[in-house]
Write a protein that holds these residues in place. Structure first.
Motif, mmCIF file in Angstrom:
data_model
loop_
_atom_site.group_PDB
_atom_site.id
_atom_site.type_symbol
_atom_site.label_atom_id
_atom_site.label_comp_id
_atom_site.label_asym_id
_atom_site.label_seq_id
_atom_site.Cartn_x
_atom_site.Cartn_y
_atom_site.Cartn_z
ATOM 1 N N TYR A 186 13.975 -32.091 17.181
ATOM 2 C CA TYR A 186 14.951 -31.657 18.178
ATOM 3 C C TYR A 186 14.302 -31.764 19.543
ATOM 4 O O TYR A 186 13.242 -31.174 19.799
ATOM 5 C CB TYR A 186 15.393 -30.222 17.902
ATOM 6 C CG TYR A 186 16.250 -29.608 18.989
ATOM 7 C CD1 TYR A 186 17.391 -30.256 19.461
ATOM 8 C CD2 TYR A 186 15.922 -28.378 19.534
ATOM 9 C CE1 TYR A 186 18.171 -29.687 20.449
ATOM 10 C CE2 TYR A 186 16.703 -27.801 20.523
ATOM 11 C CZ TYR A 186 17.826 -28.456 20.984
ATOM 12 O OH TYR A 186 18.594 -27.885 21.963
ATOM 13 N N VAL A 220 22.627 -31.304 11.358
ATOM 14 C CA VAL A 220 21.298 -31.901 11.480
ATOM 15 C C VAL A 220 20.719 -32.210 10.110
ATOM 16 O O VAL A 220 20.158 -33.287 9.872
ATOM 17 C CB VAL A 220 20.365 -30.958 12.276
ATOM 18 C CG1 VAL A 220 18.897 -31.359 12.110
ATOM 19 C CG2 VAL A 220 20.750 -30.954 13.746
ATOM 20 N N ASN A 237 23.329 -33.213 20.751
ATOM 21 C CA ASN A 237 23.803 -31.841 20.621
ATOM 22 C C ASN A 237 24.956 -31.536 21.573
ATOM 23 O O ASN A 237 24.766 -30.953 22.649
ATOM 24 C CB ASN A 237 22.650 -30.863 20.866
ATOM 25 C CG ASN A 237 23.049 -29.428 20.551
ATOM 26 O OD1 ASN A 237 23.975 -29.183 19.779
ATOM 27 N ND2 ASN A 237 22.346 -28.474 21.138
#
Length: 319
Positions: free
Chosen positions: A71, A289, A123
């Motif tokens: 991330y 994810v 995101n």
């Protein structure tokens, strides 16, 4: 049942901390945080204060080596270099937006990633929003005719973002169009179709400060869209509405509302403030994810969707 995905985090500012807390508190069945890296000493102190938190590792490379999915919540200029390092190591990547500060670099990155079949997503939390799901149900009973998007801010950056003002307040990487309006353009792209900018105007202060006002006309799947935004237009940290046909809207990120015959807006029965909805949304994103990392279907924003949004954002900012 599949084991949780090992998640690494680069950048431990507001977004990195929010995602980590969501992973630890709401999505342990989807992901297991295994390492964080951020160069700021205050980031290490905040990480140490989170119960059950993962370690601050020594380098970007150490986090990539430890994880299955990385991330990336660093400032925008670092997004593509970090993503390419993770992809080259065989990891999946989950990026914050925008993809890059350079539009040509973003286009080239997306082309390379798509050609290689990279596991990558961006995101945009509205992809997992219960309020957006409610809007979609209401929209199924409408023929879209017109959309109005309005965003306003007491100050920019918002009060809770002051620690990131060194870049959020500046024209090069920051501004509310990249940071906030992009979410509503993503929502528009998902709900109505491809975006085309018709005209735009943007107001900047003297110096290198980010924009203070925008207005634009677009189309989305052929539906006309008006967009306005400004700083100093509300006493709230931020106030926003996404209103379709004057009949249904998303207000202040999380309230799905319908207009009655008398024009009064009524919330969906399960509507809650954004502070309460955010953990639900992030749980959905983290399950996405895990699915993306496993190459199974997921709702997350694709690189192509993020690039299309960024194309419009940068065109508005250049107007």
């Amino acid at each position: 049942m599949s084991a949780p995905i090992a998640l690494g985090i680069i950048g431990f500012g507001i977004m990195g901390e929010r995602l980590l807390r969501a992973a630890l508190g709401h999505a342990t069945d989807a992901v297991t945080p295994v390492g964080v890296w951020d160069p700021a000493p205050e980031a290490a102190a905040r990480l140490a204060g989170i119960s059950g938190a993962v370690p601050m590792l020594a380098s970007v490379e150490a986090v990539i080596a430890a994880c299955e999915c990385l991330y990336i919540a660093a400032p925008p200029a670092a997004h593509i270099p970090l993503a390419e390092a993770a992809l080259a190591a065989g990891r999946a990547v989950f990026l914050e937006k925008p993809l890059a500060t350079d539009l040509a670099a973003a286009r080239a990155f997306v082309a390379r990633a798509e050609a290689s079949g990279a596991r990558a997503a961006v995101n945009f939390p509205m992809a997992s929003s219960p309020a957006v799901a409610q809007l979609a149900r209401w929209q199924s009973e409408l023929t879209p005719e017109a959309l109005a998007i309005e965003v306003g801010f007491a100050t920019w950056p918002r009060g809770w973002q002051q620690d990131a003002a060194s870049w959020l307040a500046l024209r090069a990487e920051g501004g509310f169009t990249r940071e906030v309006v992009s979410h509503f353009l993503f929502l528009t792209r998902r709900r109505l179709g491809p975006l085309t900018l018709v005209e735009a105007a943007t107001t900047y202060p003297a110096g290198q400060g980010a924009e203070t006002a925008i207005r634009a006309r677009l189309t989305a799947g052929g539906v006309p869209v008006t967009l306005t935004g400004g700083v100093g237009t509300t006493e709230q940290d931020d106030h926003n509405t996404w209103t379709l046909n004057g009949a249904i809207r998303l207000r202040d990120w999380s309230f799905a509302e319908q207009a009655g015959a008398d024009g009064t807006w009524t919330q969906a029965p399960d509507a809650v403030p954004n502070e309460r909805m955010r953990p639900m949304v992030l749980r959905g994103q983290l399950h996405g994810v895990a699915a993306m990392t496993r190459r199974t279907p997921h709702p997350l924003a694709t690189l192509r969707e993020a690039l299309e949004v960024q194309e419009i954002v940068e065109a508005i900012l250049a107007a």
